[in-house]
Design a protein around this motif. Structure first.
Motif, PDB file in Angstrom:
ATOM      1  N   MET A   1       0.843  -1.186   0.000  1.00 53.10           N
ATOM      2  CA  MET A   1       0.000   0.000   0.000  1.00 53.10           C
ATOM      3  C   MET A   1       0.884   1.244   0.000  1.00 53.10           C
ATOM      4  SD  MET A   1      -3.431   0.563   1.595  1.00 53.10           S
ATOM      5  CE  MET A   1      -4.304   2.020   1.253  1.00 53.10           C
ATOM      6  N   LEU A   2       0.536   2.179  -0.856  1.00 50.32           N
ATOM      7  CA  LEU A   2       1.319   3.404  -0.972  1.00 50.32           C
ATOM      8  C   LEU A   2       0.908   4.423   0.085  1.00 50.32           C
ATOM      9  CD1 LEU A   2       1.182   3.955  -4.842  1.00 50.32           C
ATOM     10  CD2 LEU A   2       3.033   2.959  -3.538  1.00 50.32           C
ATOM     11  N   SER A   3       1.874   5.209   0.499  1.00 46.85           N
ATOM     12  CA  SER A   3       1.559   6.298   1.426  1.00 46.85           C
ATOM     13  C   SER A   3       0.865   7.416   0.658  1.00 46.85           C
ATOM     14  CB  SER A   3       2.845   6.828   2.064  1.00 46.85           C
ATOM     15  OG  SER A   3       3.614   7.518   1.093  1.00 46.85           O
ATOM     16  N   ASP A   4       0.249   8.334   1.385  1.00 43.33           N
ATOM     17  CA  ASP A   4      -0.396   9.478   0.748  1.00 43.33           C
ATOM     18  C   ASP A   4       0.608  10.292  -0.057  1.00 43.33           C
ATOM     19  OD1 ASP A   4      -2.767   8.690   1.898  1.00 43.33           O
ATOM     20  OD2 ASP A   4      -2.704  10.185   3.499  1.00 43.33           O
ATOM     21  N   GLU A   5       1.803  10.413   0.475  1.00 41.86           N
ATOM     22  CA  GLU A   5       2.853  11.165  -0.216  1.00 41.86           C
ATOM     23  C   GLU A   5       3.244  10.501  -1.537  1.00 41.86           C
ATOM     24  OE1 GLU A   5       7.393  12.385   0.771  1.00 41.86           O
ATOM     25  OE2 GLU A   5       5.915  12.800   2.346  1.00 41.86           O
ATOM     26  N   GLN A   6       3.381   9.184  -1.534  1.00 39.90           N
ATOM     27  CA  GLN A   6       3.729   8.459  -2.760  1.00 39.90           C
ATOM     28  C   GLN A   6       2.621   8.561  -3.797  1.00 39.90           C
ATOM     29  OE1 GLN A   6       4.415   4.767  -0.615  1.00 39.90           O
ATOM     30  NE2 GLN A   6       6.519   4.701  -1.408  1.00 39.90           N
ATOM     31  N   LEU A   7       1.380   8.451  -3.350  1.00 42.18           N
ATOM     32  CA  LEU A   7       0.239   8.528  -4.254  1.00 42.18           C
ATOM     33  C   LEU A   7       0.117   9.934  -4.845  1.00 42.18           C
ATOM     34  CD1 LEU A   7      -1.941   6.650  -5.304  1.00 42.18           C
ATOM     35  CD2 LEU A   7      -3.380   7.334  -3.395  1.00 42.18           C
ATOM     36  N   PHE A   8       0.303  10.939  -4.016  1.00 41.75           N
ATOM     37  CA  PHE A   8       0.255  12.325  -4.481  1.00 41.75           C
ATOM     38  C   PHE A   8       1.372  12.579  -5.492  1.00 41.75           C
ATOM     39  CE2 PHE A   8       1.019  16.919  -4.044  1.00 41.75           C
ATOM     40  CZ  PHE A   8      -0.260  17.398  -4.245  1.00 41.75           C
TER      41      PHE A   8
END
Length: 88
Positions: A1-8
Motif C-alpha cells: 500500500m502506498l503512502s499518501d505522499e507516494q500517491l500524491f
C-alpha cells in the motif's frame, strides 16, 4: 500500500501542470481527492463541452495505464479514481 505522499507524487507525475496553490491547509490525501473529483467533474473545461464523469474516468485510467508509473502506483491511482467515481 502506498503512502499518501507516494500517491500524491504519482498523480503529479501524470498531471504535471496541475497546481495546488491556496490549499496549504489541506492534507495530501485531501488535495489529491479534490483534484481527482475536479477532474472527474471536468471542472477545468467550459460547461458546454464537459464530458461525463464516466468518460473522464476512462480517459484517466487509459492515461494511468499508459504511463511510466510503477504498477503499484498505477493500481493505487486507478483504485482511488474508481472510489471517487462512485461518489460523483
Amino acid at each position: 500500500m502506498l503512502s499518501d505522499e507516494q500517491l500524491f507524487s504519482a498523480y503529479q507525475k501524470l498531471w504535471i501542470n496541475r497546481s495546488f496553490s491556496n490549499q496549504d491547509h489541506l492534507s495530501l490525501k485531501e488535495k489529491l481527492t479534490q483534484a481527482i473529483q475536479k477532474d472527474l467533474q471536468d471542472e477545468m473545461t467550459h460547461p458546454r463541452v464537459r464530458k461525463s464523469p464516466e468518460v473522464k474516468y476512462e480517459l484517466a485510467v487509459q492515461r494511468i495505464q499508459n504511463s511510466n508509473l510503477i504498477h503499484s502506483e498505477q493500481l493505487a491511482l486507478i483504485d482511488l479514481y474508481t472510489k471517487l467515481l462512485k461518489n460523483c
